[in-house]
Design an enzyme around this catalytic site. Structure first.
Site, PDB file in Angstrom:
ATOM      1  N   SER A 195     -18.883  21.705  22.512  1.00  0.00           N
ATOM      2  CA  SER A 195     -18.846  20.332  23.011  1.00  0.00           C
ATOM      3  C   SER A 195     -17.463  19.888  23.474  1.00  0.00           C
ATOM      4  O   SER A 195     -17.358  19.053  24.359  1.00  0.00           O
ATOM      5  CB  SER A 195     -19.386  19.374  21.945  1.00  0.00           C
ATOM      6  OG  SER A 195     -18.692  19.545  20.735  1.00  0.00           O
ATOM      7  N   HIS A 223     -25.477  20.770  24.714  1.00  0.00           N
ATOM      8  CA  HIS A 223     -24.844  20.643  26.031  1.00  0.00           C
ATOM      9  C   HIS A 223     -25.354  21.672  27.033  1.00  0.00           C
ATOM     10  O   HIS A 223     -24.881  21.715  28.162  1.00  0.00           O
ATOM     11  CB  HIS A 223     -23.324  20.771  25.906  1.00  0.00           C
ATOM     12  CG  HIS A 223     -22.713  19.672  25.105  1.00  0.00           C
ATOM     13  ND1 HIS A 223     -22.412  18.446  25.642  1.00  0.00           N
ATOM     14  CD2 HIS A 223     -22.386  19.600  23.797  1.00  0.00           C
ATOM     15  CE1 HIS A 223     -21.908  17.677  24.703  1.00  0.00           C
ATOM     16  NE2 HIS A 223     -21.879  18.349  23.570  1.00  0.00           N
ATOM     17  N   LYS A 255     -28.284  13.608  26.159  1.00  0.00           N
ATOM     18  CA  LYS A 255     -27.226  14.070  27.063  1.00  0.00           C
ATOM     19  C   LYS A 255     -27.840  14.330  28.443  1.00  0.00           C
ATOM     20  O   LYS A 255     -28.118  13.383  29.160  1.00  0.00           O
ATOM     21  CB  LYS A 255     -26.525  15.266  26.434  1.00  0.00           C
ATOM     22  CG  LYS A 255     -25.662  14.759  25.266  1.00  0.00           C
ATOM     23  CD  LYS A 255     -25.095  15.779  24.343  1.00  0.00           C
ATOM     24  CE  LYS A 255     -24.297  15.042  23.255  1.00  0.00           C
ATOM     25  NZ  LYS A 255     -24.119  15.828  22.038  1.00  0.00           N
TER      26      LYS A 255
HETATM   27  C1  LIG Z   1     -23.923  15.447  20.690  1.00  0.00           C
HETATM   28  C2  LIG Z   1     -24.105  16.647  19.852  1.00  0.00           C
HETATM   29  C3  LIG Z   1     -24.877  16.607  18.690  1.00  0.00           C
HETATM   30  C4  LIG Z   1     -25.436  15.328  18.156  1.00  0.00           C
HETATM   31  O1  LIG Z   1     -26.486  14.854  18.914  1.00  0.00           O
HETATM   32  P1  LIG Z   1     -26.829  13.297  18.869  1.00  0.00           P
HETATM   33  O2  LIG Z   1     -28.208  13.203  19.374  1.00  0.00           O
HETATM   34  O3  LIG Z   1     -25.813  12.616  19.717  1.00  0.00           O
HETATM   35  O4  LIG Z   1     -26.721  12.879  17.421  1.00  0.00           O
HETATM   36  C5  LIG Z   1     -25.084  17.784  18.016  1.00  0.00           C
HETATM   37  N1  LIG Z   1     -24.528  18.945  18.428  1.00  0.00           N
HETATM   38  C6  LIG Z   1     -23.761  19.011  19.523  1.00  0.00           C
HETATM   39  C7  LIG Z   1     -23.190  20.327  19.935  1.00  0.00           C
HETATM   40  C8  LIG Z   1     -23.514  17.862  20.258  1.00  0.00           C
HETATM   41  O5  LIG Z   1     -22.706  17.913  21.316  1.00  0.00           O
END
Ligand SMILES: *Cc1c(COP(=O)(O)O)cnc(C)c1O
Length: 407
Positions: A195, A223, A255
């Site tokens: 991330s 991602h 995302k």
């Molecule tokens: C954003 C993210 C999460 C968390 O997801 P949310 O739905 O925002 O709680 C978990 N793992 C990774 C790698 C992320 O980038």
């Protein structure tokens, strides 16, 4: 008067004043350039723009990689469902909160990821906590990448298993960790796309190690899904890996999918185990059905409109070519996450502020989110950007005094 008030006296004697107790830490964070602040987004703009403090900014740090969060088709699906189903789900999935819309979304996510079943969670953070703690406990061993997302780090800490971290992206180190330690059940846990760095895990090598060492490979592809791979099926599509290689796959819907929530996809037995044992699934209110309706619409668009991924890939290439010819410190990333390494947190903050004053919103990412000495501007690209947006950003970066520009 004061002394005759017994509550007052005991409060002064036994309860430390929160203001005085908490202030030193906050002051220290400010002094070390590690204090986090929020900017409030005002209504009236959509990606690539956002309105803040009465000004329009161009956003280069959102995770809305396909530009779907503001898509009218998602908004319509959400509004329609809210009218039909109400706003709140009213209870947990195991009580009355699990609707037809959730159920259809799960089936569609299972099909999209090529797995028997999928299970919705309210957030990715909760999905990771639920997944890891349902699979591993005191007698088990977890081997994980040092740069895994905070939610995975927390999940492995909380589940009580023995945890060994390996150097970022080093599958040989993962192998050595598994060789050196036992564990009734053994997991290798990694982000698919990291991330904060944007690079991808060596999933094919890790799958080989897992098979050799009798471990299960678990991938968080928050991602990657929607973005990576020709069909948007994520990091596993890029590596040609299936359910046998990666028994547990986690994805998020907030995302690239532009909605909210998350899911785990896997075998019938895995999903059934999560329904029985994942506490972050059991003991929480199901997400609103309208949110699931928006995610269903997004999933369709992700599959139908591959042009969004093509456009995004062209923007990534344009940014990397431009940044490298400017001598900016790119990291080895093929994803929409294109961080520029700065190092010092104060300098990263100064660069972010300088760009903000010129109409660009790029977050400075500092410790503890990234290791000490690796503060950075986390540039992210989105299909909502136009070619000209990337060119304008590069032009601004070329003049940014806080960025160290080499060759
Ligand atoms: C954003 C993210 C999460 C968390 O997801 P949310 O739905 O925002 O709680 C978990 N793992 C990774 C790698 C992320 O980038």
């Amino acid at each position: 008067m004061r002394q005759s008030d017994p509550c007052r006296i005991s409060r002064e004697r036994f309860m430390p004043d929160p203001e005085q107790t908490l202030a030193p830490d906050l002051e220290q964070l400010t002094a070390r350039h590690l204090r986090r602040t929020r900017r409030t987004v005002e209504q009236g703009a959509r990606l690539p723009f956002a309105n803040v403090d009465g000004r329009q900014l161009r956003v280069f740090c959102s995770n809305d990689y396909l530009g779907l969060a503001h898509d009218p088709r998602l908004a319509e699906a959400m509004a329609d469902a809210a009218r039909l189903w109400g706003v709140g789900s009213g209870a947990a999935h195991l009580v009355t909160g699990h609707t037809e819309i959730h159920h259809c979304l799960e089936a569609e996510l299972a099909e999209f990821t090529g797995r028997e079943r999928a299970l919705l969670f309210s957030t990715g953070y909760m999905a990771n906590l639920g997944l890891i703690s349902a699979l591993a406990g005191r007698r088990d061993l977890i081997v994980e990448d040092r740069l895994n997302h905070a939610s995975l780090i927390d999940a492995t800490r909380l589940c009580g298993a023995r945890v060994r971290r390996y150097c970022h992206g080093d599958s040989a180190a993962a192998d050595a960790r598994l060789d050196a330690a036992a564990g009734e059940r053994r997991l290798i846990v990694t982000d698919g796309v990291f991330s904060m760095d944007g690079d991808t895990a060596p999933l094919s090598d890790l799958a080989r190690v897992a098979a050799l060492r009798d471990a299960w490979l678990i991938v968080d592809d928050a991602h990657g899904l929607g973005v990576m791979g020709k069909n948007g099926r994520g990091s596993l599509e890029v590596h040609g890996l299936g359910p046998d290689d990666v028994p547990g796959l986690m994805g998020t819907l907030g995302k690239a999918f532009g909605a909210f929530g998350a899911f785990v996809a896997g075998s019938h037995a895995l999903i059934e185990t999560l329904i029985q044992h994942a506490r972050t699934y059991i003991y929480t209110t199901a997400p609103p059905p309208a949110v699931a309706a928006a995610a269903r619409r997004a999933l369709q668009i992700v599959q139908d409109e591959s042009g969004r991924r093509d456009h995004l890939a062209a923007l990534i290439k344009r940014f990397r070519d431009g940044a490298s010819s400017l001598g900016l410190r790119l990291m080895p990333s093929a994803s929409p996450i294109q961080p520029l390494l700065v190092g010092d947190p104060g300098q990263a903050l100064a660069a972010s502020q300088w760009l903000y004053e010129r109409g660009f919103w790029i977050a400075a990412i500092r410790p503890p989110t990234v290791p000490v000495g690796s503060s950075r501007l986390r540039v992210t690209l989105s299909a909502a950007h136009r070619t000209g947006d990337v060119d304008d950003l590069l032009e601004a970066l070329s003049r940014c005094p806080a960025l160290e520009i080499g060759g």
